[in-house]
Design a protein around this motif. Structure first.
Motif, short mmCIF file in Angstrom:
data_model
loop_
_atom_site.label_atom_id
_atom_site.label_comp_id
_atom_site.label_asym_id
_atom_site.label_seq_id
_atom_site.Cartn_x
_atom_site.Cartn_y
_atom_site.Cartn_z
N SER A 47 27.87 19.64 55.23
CA SER A 47 28.72 20.44 56.13
C SER A 47 29.97 20.79 55.34
CB SER A 47 29.24 19.51 57.19
OG SER A 47 29.98 18.25 56.53
N PHE A 48 29.81 20.63 53.85
CA PHE A 48 31.05 21.09 53.03
C PHE A 48 31.50 22.61 53.09
CE2 PHE A 48 33.05 22.09 49.04
CZ PHE A 48 34.20 21.12 48.88
N PRO A 49 32.57 23.26 53.08
CA PRO A 49 32.76 24.56 53.37
C PRO A 49 32.17 25.50 51.89
CG PRO A 49 34.62 23.39 53.87
CD PRO A 49 33.75 22.35 53.41
N GLY A 50 31.17 26.34 52.25
CA GLY A 50 30.63 27.00 51.10
C GLY A 50 29.58 26.33 50.64
N TYR A 51 29.16 25.29 51.29
CA TYR A 51 27.56 24.57 50.80
C TYR A 51 26.74 25.70 50.61
CZ TYR A 51 23.26 22.29 51.39
OH TYR A 51 21.95 22.01 51.29
N LYS A 53 22.41 25.16 48.51
CA LYS A 53 21.41 24.15 48.08
C LYS A 53 21.62 23.93 46.66
CE LYS A 53 17.72 25.08 51.27
NZ LYS A 53 16.26 25.54 51.51
N GLU A 54 22.24 24.94 45.69
CA GLU A 54 22.36 24.80 44.30
C GLU A 54 23.33 23.90 43.91
OE1 GLU A 54 21.90 27.49 46.02
OE2 GLU A 54 19.99 28.41 45.47
N ILE A 55 24.34 23.79 44.86
CA ILE A 55 25.44 22.70 44.52
C ILE A 55 25.08 21.43 45.40
CG2 ILE A 55 27.22 24.52 44.12
CD1 ILE A 55 28.47 23.91 46.55
N GLU A 56 24.30 21.21 46.09
CA GLU A 56 24.03 20.02 46.89
C GLU A 56 24.07 18.84 46.13
OE1 GLU A 56 20.43 17.81 49.25
OE2 GLU A 56 21.28 19.69 50.29
N ASN A 57 23.25 18.76 45.12
CA ASN A 57 23.31 17.67 44.08
C ASN A 57 24.73 17.09 43.65
OD1 ASN A 57 20.77 17.28 44.79
ND2 ASN A 57 19.91 17.82 42.55
N ASP A 58 25.23 18.23 42.97
CA ASP A 58 26.75 18.20 42.70
C ASP A 58 27.65 17.53 43.47
OD1 ASP A 58 25.85 18.99 40.24
OD2 ASP A 58 26.53 21.02 40.48
N LEU A 59 27.44 17.85 44.91
CA LEU A 59 28.50 17.45 45.84
C LEU A 59 27.94 16.15 45.96
CD1 LEU A 59 28.40 20.49 48.31
CD2 LEU A 59 30.19 19.69 46.84
N ILE A 60 26.72 15.63 46.24
CA ILE A 60 26.30 14.29 46.51
C ILE A 60 26.66 13.36 45.51
CG2 ILE A 60 24.46 12.87 46.72
CD1 ILE A 60 23.14 15.21 48.12
N THR A 61 26.65 13.77 44.04
CA THR A 61 27.19 13.12 42.95
C THR A 61 28.59 12.67 43.24
OG1 THR A 61 25.46 13.77 41.44
CG2 THR A 61 27.40 12.87 40.50
N ALA A 62 29.49 13.81 43.55
CA ALA A 62 30.82 13.77 43.55
C ALA A 62 31.47 12.73 44.87
CB ALA A 62 31.45 15.09 43.86
N GLY A 63 30.43 12.96 45.80
CA GLY A 63 30.72 12.38 47.05
C GLY A 63 30.74 10.52 46.69
N SER A 64 29.40 10.41 45.91
CA SER A 64 29.30 8.87 45.72
C SER A 64 30.48 8.59 44.72
CB SER A 64 27.98 9.07 44.94
OG SER A 64 26.86 9.48 45.53
N LEU A 65 30.85 9.22 43.78
CA LEU A 65 31.99 8.84 42.85
C LEU A 65 33.27 8.68 43.81
CD1 LEU A 65 32.82 8.11 40.14
CD2 LEU A 65 33.31 10.60 39.80
N GLY A 66 33.51 9.50 44.89
CA GLY A 66 34.39 9.21 45.84
C GLY A 66 34.31 7.73 46.53
N LEU A 67 33.18 7.37 47.12
CA LEU A 67 33.04 6.29 47.57
C LEU A 67 33.17 5.06 46.48
CD1 LEU A 67 32.16 5.01 50.24
CD2 LEU A 67 29.91 5.24 49.72
N MET A 68 32.94 5.35 45.50
CA MET A 68 33.07 4.48 44.18
C MET A 68 34.81 4.10 44.27
SD MET A 68 31.99 4.44 40.38
CE MET A 68 30.48 5.17 40.85
N ARG A 69 35.45 5.40 44.38
CA ARG A 69 36.87 4.96 44.30
C ARG A 69 37.23 4.44 45.54
NH1 ARG A 69 40.44 7.83 41.42
NH2 ARG A 69 38.97 7.58 39.76
N ALA A 70 36.73 4.80 46.66
CA ALA A 70 37.08 4.15 47.88
C ALA A 70 37.00 2.51 47.91
CB ALA A 70 36.50 4.44 49.29
N ILE A 71 35.77 2.24 47.38
CA ILE A 71 35.52 0.72 47.16
C ILE A 71 36.53 0.16 46.58
CG2 ILE A 71 33.83 -0.89 46.34
CD1 ILE A 71 31.64 1.03 46.86
N GLU A 72 37.05 0.70 45.51
CA GLU A 72 38.18 0.18 44.52
C GLU A 72 39.41 -0.08 45.26
OE1 GLU A 72 38.18 2.82 41.12
OE2 GLU A 72 36.27 2.30 40.47
N LYS A 73 39.41 0.84 45.90
CA LYS A 73 40.91 1.00 46.76
C LYS A 73 40.79 0.17 47.96
CE LYS A 73 43.09 3.91 43.91
NZ LYS A 73 44.11 3.27 43.08
N TYR A 74 39.80 -0.45 48.45
CA TYR A 74 39.57 -0.92 49.83
C TYR A 74 40.69 -2.06 49.93
CZ TYR A 74 37.68 -3.05 53.98
OH TYR A 74 37.44 -3.66 55.13
#
Length: 213
Positions: A47-51, A53-74
């Motif tokens: 649902s990301f603006p400008g999504y 298929k070619e960038i899907e894996n990059d976005l998912i990797t980025a999102g996973s890293l973002g969630l990793m940061r959220a876990i650190e900041k919880y």
């Protein structure tokens, strides 16, 4: 398109237990939290603006890293679910990924050298500072840190301790050889010798080359 096996949705209590373990440094617990929330990350990516298929894996990797940061900041005092703050970090890191530059950086070298004070100039000396890294660089840095710690865990306990104390690994404060010697009741030169032996043993590990790839 990114495919991921079905994952079990964690209850609030299960999530809290994994968050506590992750806060104590349990990487398996942290990874469990990320895997459990992959479906949400995929939904955010698609649902990301400008999504496309070619960038899907990059976005998912980025999102996973973002969630990793959220876990650190919880914040355990808030009593909220992880995704309450996780959504912000997931989207923020996806935004960063769109404009990030792709380049390889030499974050780790086992070719140790020592300066005039006897302290090592390379190895993990440049591994800790991620303040100016792009998303791709930070992700690569995290992966290499985890590989490094896996390799260090194969060493003798005293070698592990000296490396961790000297370079401030595992969120520890970095110490000089003199400070480590005072902690362990040994001489500064002995601490330096233990570290040199640890580096030698790491180089002899047949899997250590993967760290510099």
């Amino acid at each position: 398109m990114f495919k991921f096996p079905a994952t079990k949705i964690l209850s609030a209590q299960e999530e809290l237990e994994y968050l506590k373990l992750a806060a104590a440094g349990d990487l398996a617990a942290r990874n469990k939290l990320i895997v459990a929330n992959i479906p949400f990350i995929i939904k955010c990516a698609r649902s990301f603006p400008g999504y496309h298929k070619e960038i899907e894996n990059d976005l998912i990797t980025a999102g996973s890293l973002g969630l990793m940061r959220a876990i650190e900041k919880y914040d355990f005092t808030m009593g909220t679910r992880l995704l309450t703050i996780g959504k912000y970090y997931i989207n923020s890191f996806m935004q960063k990924s769109v404009g990030s530059r792709r380049k390889k950086i030499p974050l780790l070298s086992l070719d140790a050298t020592y300066n005039s004070d006897g302290d090592q100039d390379s190895f993990v000396a440049n591994l800790a500072d991620t303040s100016n890294l792009s998303l791709d660089e930070e992700c690569e840095n995290i992966i290499k840190k985890e590989k490094l710690m896996s390799a260090i865990n194969t060493l003798k306990p005293n070698e592990q301790e000296v490396l961790i104390l000297h370079y401030g690994l595992n969120n520890q404060k970095a110490h000089t050889f003199e400070e480590i010697g005072a902690i362990k009741g040994r001489t500064r030169s002995r601490m330096q010798q233990i570290e040199q032996n640890a580096l030698k043993h790491l180089r002899q590990n047949q899997n250590i080359q993967q760290l510099a790839s």
